[in-house]
Each structure stands twice: as structure tokens, then as C-alpha cells.
Design a protein around this motif. Sequence first.
Motif, PDB file in Angstrom:
ATOM      1  N   ILE A   1      -2.535 -77.740  -3.531  1.00  0.00           N
ATOM      2  CA  ILE A   1      -1.854 -76.507  -3.942  1.00  0.00           C
ATOM      3  C   ILE A   1      -2.628 -75.825  -5.072  1.00  0.00           C
ATOM      4  O   ILE A   1      -2.855 -74.620  -5.049  1.00  0.00           O
ATOM      5  N   GLU A   2      -3.062 -76.617  -6.054  1.00  0.00           N
ATOM      6  CA  GLU A   2      -3.863 -76.056  -7.148  1.00  0.00           C
ATOM      7  C   GLU A   2      -5.112 -75.378  -6.589  1.00  0.00           C
ATOM      8  O   GLU A   2      -5.474 -74.275  -6.998  1.00  0.00           O
ATOM      9  N   SER A   3      -5.756 -76.049  -5.648  1.00  0.00           N
ATOM     10  CA  SER A   3      -6.977 -75.505  -5.056  1.00  0.00           C
ATOM     11  C   SER A   3      -6.691 -74.211  -4.313  1.00  0.00           C
ATOM     12  O   SER A   3      -7.453 -73.246  -4.388  1.00  0.00           O
ATOM     13  N   LEU A   4      -5.572 -74.192  -3.601  1.00  0.00           N
ATOM     14  CA  LEU A   4      -5.186 -72.988  -2.850  1.00  0.00           C
ATOM     15  C   LEU A   4      -4.820 -71.841  -3.797  1.00  0.00           C
ATOM     16  O   LEU A   4      -4.807 -70.682  -3.409  1.00  0.00           O
ATOM     17  N   GLU A   5      -4.544 -72.181  -5.041  1.00  0.00           N
ATOM     18  CA  GLU A   5      -4.288 -71.133  -6.038  1.00  0.00           C
ATOM     19  C   GLU A   5      -5.572 -70.721  -6.750  1.00  0.00           C
ATOM     20  O   GLU A   5      -5.536 -70.017  -7.760  1.00  0.00           O
ATOM     21  N   GLY A   6      -6.709 -71.197  -6.239  1.00  0.00           N
ATOM     22  CA  GLY A   6      -7.994 -70.764  -6.797  1.00  0.00           C
ATOM     23  C   GLY A   6      -8.416 -71.517  -8.043  1.00  0.00           C
ATOM     24  O   GLY A   6      -9.139 -70.983  -8.883  1.00  0.00           O
ATOM     25  N   ARG A   7      -7.966 -72.738  -8.171  1.00  0.00           N
ATOM     26  CA  ARG A   7      -8.302 -73.539  -9.357  1.00  0.00           C
ATOM     27  C   ARG A   7      -8.951 -74.858  -8.954  1.00  0.00           C
ATOM     28  O   ARG A   7      -8.903 -75.244  -7.787  1.00  0.00           O
ATOM     29  N   PRO A   8      -9.525 -75.593  -9.910  1.00  0.00           N
ATOM     30  CA  PRO A   8      -9.982 -76.949  -9.604  1.00  0.00           C
ATOM     31  C   PRO A   8      -8.799 -77.762  -9.089  1.00  0.00           C
ATOM     32  O   PRO A   8      -7.666 -77.538  -9.514  1.00  0.00           O
ATOM     33  N   GLY A   9      -9.069 -78.692  -8.175  1.00  0.00           N
ATOM     34  CA  GLY A   9      -7.984 -79.464  -7.580  1.00  0.00           C
ATOM     35  C   GLY A   9      -7.548 -80.615  -8.459  1.00  0.00           C
ATOM     36  O   GLY A   9      -7.950 -81.754  -8.235  1.00  0.00           O
ATOM     37  N   ARG A  10      -6.749 -80.317  -9.453  1.00  0.00           N
ATOM     38  CA  ARG A  10      -6.223 -81.390 -10.304  1.00  0.00           C
ATOM     39  C   ARG A  10      -4.755 -81.610  -9.961  1.00  0.00           C
ATOM     40  O   ARG A  10      -3.951 -80.695 -10.091  1.00  0.00           O
TER      41      ARG A  10
ATOM     42  N   PRO B   1       6.643 -80.571  -4.540  1.00  0.00           N
ATOM     43  CA  PRO B   1       6.313 -79.278  -3.917  1.00  0.00           C
ATOM     44  C   PRO B   1       7.477 -78.658  -3.141  1.00  0.00           C
ATOM     45  O   PRO B   1       7.589 -77.434  -3.090  1.00  0.00           O
ATOM     46  N   ALA B   2       8.340 -79.491  -2.545  1.00  0.00           N
ATOM     47  CA  ALA B   2       9.459 -78.933  -1.772  1.00  0.00           C
ATOM     48  C   ALA B   2      10.289 -77.989  -2.643  1.00  0.00           C
ATOM     49  O   ALA B   2      10.860 -77.018  -2.154  1.00  0.00           O
ATOM     50  N   VAL B   3      10.316 -78.252  -3.946  1.00  0.00           N
ATOM     51  CA  VAL B   3      11.089 -77.410  -4.862  1.00  0.00           C
ATOM     52  C   VAL B   3      10.183 -76.404  -5.568  1.00  0.00           C
ATOM     53  O   VAL B   3      10.464 -75.213  -5.614  1.00  0.00           O
ATOM     54  N   GLU B   4       9.071 -76.904  -6.123  1.00  0.00           N
ATOM     55  CA  GLU B   4       8.118 -76.027  -6.814  1.00  0.00           C
ATOM     56  C   GLU B   4       6.709 -76.382  -6.380  1.00  0.00           C
ATOM     57  O   GLU B   4       6.125 -77.349  -6.862  1.00  0.00           O
ATOM     58  N   GLY B   5       6.172 -75.611  -5.462  1.00  0.00           N
ATOM     59  CA  GLY B   5       4.842 -75.903  -4.951  1.00  0.00           C
ATOM     60  C   GLY B   5       3.891 -74.748  -5.153  1.00  0.00           C
ATOM     61  O   GLY B   5       3.541 -74.407  -6.291  1.00  0.00           O
ATOM     62  N   PHE B   6       3.490 -74.145  -4.043  1.00  0.00           N
ATOM     63  CA  PHE B   6       2.523 -73.048  -4.071  1.00  0.00           C
ATOM     64  C   PHE B   6       3.108 -71.868  -4.860  1.00  0.00           C
ATOM     65  O   PHE B   6       4.160 -71.349  -4.513  1.00  0.00           O
ATOM     66  N   TYR B   7       2.442 -71.482  -5.945  1.00  0.00           N
ATOM     67  CA  TYR B   7       2.932 -70.451  -6.869  1.00  0.00           C
ATOM     68  C   TYR B   7       4.392 -70.694  -7.256  1.00  0.00           C
ATOM     69  O   TYR B   7       5.207 -69.780  -7.325  1.00  0.00           O
ATOM     70  N   ARG B   8       4.691 -71.962  -7.489  1.00  0.00           N
ATOM     71  CA  ARG B   8       6.011 -72.406  -7.966  1.00  0.00           C
ATOM     72  C   ARG B   8       7.136 -72.091  -6.975  1.00  0.00           C
ATOM     73  O   ARG B   8       8.306 -72.022  -7.357  1.00  0.00           O
TER      74      ARG B   8
END
Lengths: 425, 175
Positions: free
Chosen positions: A185-194, A202-209
Motif C-alpha cells: 500500500i505504501e508503495s502504491l502511494e508512491g513511497r518506499p515500501g515500509r 488495511p480492511a479499515v485503513e489501507g490505501f490512502y487511509r
Amino acid sequence: MIPSDPSKVTAICFDRIHLPGQATLEVARKNGAYSYLPTVLNEMNREQIIEQVKISGLRGRGGAGFPTGLKWSFVPRNTGKPTYLLCNADEGEPGTFKDRDIMRFDPHLLIEGMIMAGFALGVHDAYIYIRGEFLHEANVMNAAIKEAYAANLLGEHILGTDFSMHLTVHRGAGAYVCGEETALIESLEGRPGRPRFKPPFPAVEGFYRCPTVVNNVETLATIPAILEHGGQWHKQIGVPNSAGMKIFSVSGHVNKPGNYEVPMGMPLRVLVEEYCGGLQHGDVPKAVIPGGSSTPWLGPEHYDVPLAYDEIHKAGSMLGSGAVIIMDETADVVALTRRLSHFYAHESCGQCTPCREGTGWLERVMLRLEAGGCNARDIEVLQDASEHMAGRTICALADGAAAPILSLLRMFPDEVNSYLAENKA
Amino acid sequence: MSMQVDTTQMEKVSFNAEQLEEIRELVARYPHPRSALLPVLHLAQQHFGYLPMNVQQLVADTLDVNLMQVREVVTFYTMFREQPTGKYLLEVCTNAGCMLNGACELLEHMCRTLGIRVGETTPDGLFTVTEVECAGACGGAPVVQVNNVYHEKVTAEHMDQLIADARAQEDGGVA
């Protein structure tokens, strides 16, 4: 065609994989792709779909084995935020190469599974996060998605219904840790994958929260068959608590390495001898890594272990992603462990101290051991450091790094000792 | 004192109209433009061959993100390269499945044949050899990626032939 008698099923994800031209929509449709989709979209509701997936006993095929229907049921409704579906096609666990075959040979199966999953979860935007090295597979997926859009299988008002979903292929760029769902998810948001600290999951707060479901390729590719034939049908394949078929990626010292989709519960020996052409040397393996490089090794005494979640767990390891790495009597287990320790040191994202420092430390000691520069005290360090890394970090990469070292020390103490400086002289 | 990258002295580079259109389409697929960072870096690397600082600045400007955000991503992911490579990038997997099937001996053979060490480029700028982590094709071990195309069950003879063919093609191209 997948038979409706569960005892006659020989393949689910790979059922149409070897048919020529299956990657094109025209051929895929002739062979039955998307044939049950209108029924799902017009006659089933979200709860019914999730219920069938729960009944099916399907567990996540990426490695963790979490029940898929349960994961879907955790997604909150009416949050006012969009829900995202992410397909994990990062396939980086050493030994794993199954998702690649689904994507390059039967991309429409994955698309169909994602449409059904997206419908069940109320998703408008879905993504396939595919490892960057899989350029060819990404191209095949993109061509298939383009065809699916043109046929109104994706996009607005799919097949004339109220359901709309968009699907995008997103290439990673060479980072093993991005297979961990929050790193993805971090990587998909354009960041290092940490990896992120959990909870929130993620089911509650994942991609862009926003609420997000991350499922493996093989998991999603199983959905169309489950919905067409029913959850009960799927549950009857395999063994209790390990329902369905599973693709095993077999590599290492076997005569016919490759992907084999078999019912869960098949003994390891049968997979190796009847499907993989047996071992390259000898009658029993020296060691087997049953579920990808991060899972503890099994010895020859476990050669008959049924390939199922509980049974492999009882034997002391994990089914993981189904990546079976076989070592025969010719394997240099010290060299292999040293190589794996390099992998984990290279792939540690660096945010947790035990992993960042520990993986580098393990590699340096392993290099020194192989070169004959270690003494008995160093072996204690290997053991101690491994034990102090596992379970003390945000994600399981450190546990994966510890697994080969602890396996080596447990199973091959004599071989390790023969490398010690005092015994080399 | 703050660490600053002096971008004023760098040669300006730009995307062409077609690439900008592709980037606009990419950005539209995500909730936030920053998500397009990896795809745009892939596109930039494809076009420029690698990602020197001025290209990273271009990507930052195009997506309206901070240069340091781009740097952080470029340095985290191994597929993004800040240095140029040879015309043929030979990436040899030596992880478990490949190692058990002779990948280390293959890598050694390739380096000896080309007269370079792992990570180096031949003086004629044709070949770069690198060692990579599991390529996800262990059933075809050992695996070598040649400019991102997978070659499976690779033998030393196979690599020798590939190298010879590439050299012949280059000589032909010059003549």
C-alpha cells in the motif's frame, strides 16, 4: 471445464491455462470465461457472495493463509470513503512463481475474479500491484484489461448493471518487502515500501487511509469457480481446514521443476515423485523448504507430510505460498543459507532495528563461517541473533531471515561444525 | 547546514508531448498524483536509460512532488538505476532455486567471458552483469534477465551464444 463433482476436480486456477490463445478475450470466452459473471452481478448480492466465499474455506494463497471470506467481512460499510481492492502480484518470496503463470497464460481469469470480488466489496477502483520484473506479464495483463474494457466487462455499468469498476496494473520496482500488504500500500502511494504498524488493518485503513482489501492472484483467480459451483463444492476439495486446490511451485533438485496444481493434502513425496519426476540424486531429500524461503526447513522424516496448513504446521513449518524448494544430497546447505541471509539483508527495508542490524549481522557471520573464519562462539551468536529478531519487528521479514539460519543450526550441526576454524585446520 | 542538491547547474531535460499525455492518463488512475511516481519513473528510465539527478528533478516537477520524495523512492527500489548500464543488461538470479541449479557457476562463467566483475560494464559499453534476487521463475532455474526479458534454464553455452550474437550485431551495425 471444471467438473461440478468436487471429487473429479483436477484444476481450478490452471484449468484453462494450457489452452492456446487463452490470454485473448475471444478464446477465453469460448472456453467459458465470464460465463457466470452476469449471474453473479444480476442475481447475487454482496452478502451472498461473501457467505459463499466463507463457506468455501478458501484461505489466502499468498502465504499467510488467512480466510478470504473473513477478510472480506471485515470491510466496514457506509464509511463515506471508497473501498479499494488490491491484487498482490508482487510474487517475490524466493521459490514462488505461480502467479506469473496465471497472469501470462490466463489473465482473464484474474480479471473475472477481481470483478466478482470488487462487486462483493463495493469497489470502484482496483489495482494489480505486479512486481516490476514481470514486464511481459504486465503487458499481457494490460492487453487483456483493454479487451475487457472494450467488451464492457470493466469500466462504467459493467454488462449493463449498476456496478462500475476500473482496473489498473501498477508495476513495482524490485523490493521484496512490497509483498507485505501494508508495504504494498505504501508503495502504491508512491513511497518506499515500509510496512505499517497494525492495527489499523488495511480492511479499515489501507490505501490512502480508506478501507482496502489486498488479495493474492491465486486467491482471486479461485473466486469465479467458487461462485459458479458454490462454497460447499470448494470445501469438499482437499482436506479439512485446507480446502481446495493449491498451486505448488516446485524448484531445486527435482527432475521436472514447475508449477503443479493439486488437491490440498497431497503428500509431499507424491508431489515430488509423481509430478516432478523425482529427485535429481538419491531417494529422499536432504532438506525441503515447504512454503518459500522464509519458512522453516523440513527433513527427510517429513517426506510424507500432507501438503496442508495444519499438517505442515505440525511438522514444524508453514505452507506459506506453496513454494517447495527441494535440496537433495548434493546441496551445500551452508552456502545456501549464506545466500539466503544475503537476500534478507538486501531486502530489509531498514525501519526496525532488529531486522536492519540483525540481517546484516547474520550475513556477515555466514560469510565468515563459509570462509572458515568462525569459532563455536559465532554459532551461538547466529542462534541468539536469529531468536531475538523473530517476532520483534513490524513485519515478518525478520522472522523469514531467521528461519533458514535456525533450520541450518537445528538440522545440520555437524555440517556447520565442519566449517569452524578449529575443525578446518 | 542543510543538505541541498544543486539542480541549477544541471542540464534541463523534458518529456515530449506523447509522454506527457501518457503521464496525464497515469495520474488520472489514482486518488492522488503521487501514486503515479513509480510508473512515471519506469517511463523516465525507459526513455532516458537511467535516472540521473536532472531526470529525477523532471519527474518531481511533472508530478509536483518534492525532489527528496523522488530520491527516496529511486534509492529504495533496486530496479531504478542512477548510473547508466551497458546496452545489454544481464541480470543473473543466484537465489535459492537458481543457486541449486548452477547459477553461481554461470555467473562466474559470464564474468570470466566478459572480463568484468559483477556490477561492472565492459569497456565497449555493451554488457553489464549484475546479480539479482529471486526473479520469480524458479521452475526455469537458472534464470537470466536480458534487458528485462526472461531467459530460463540458461546454460553457459546459451550465454556465450547470446553474447556472440550481440557482438556480431553491433559489428554489423557499425559496418
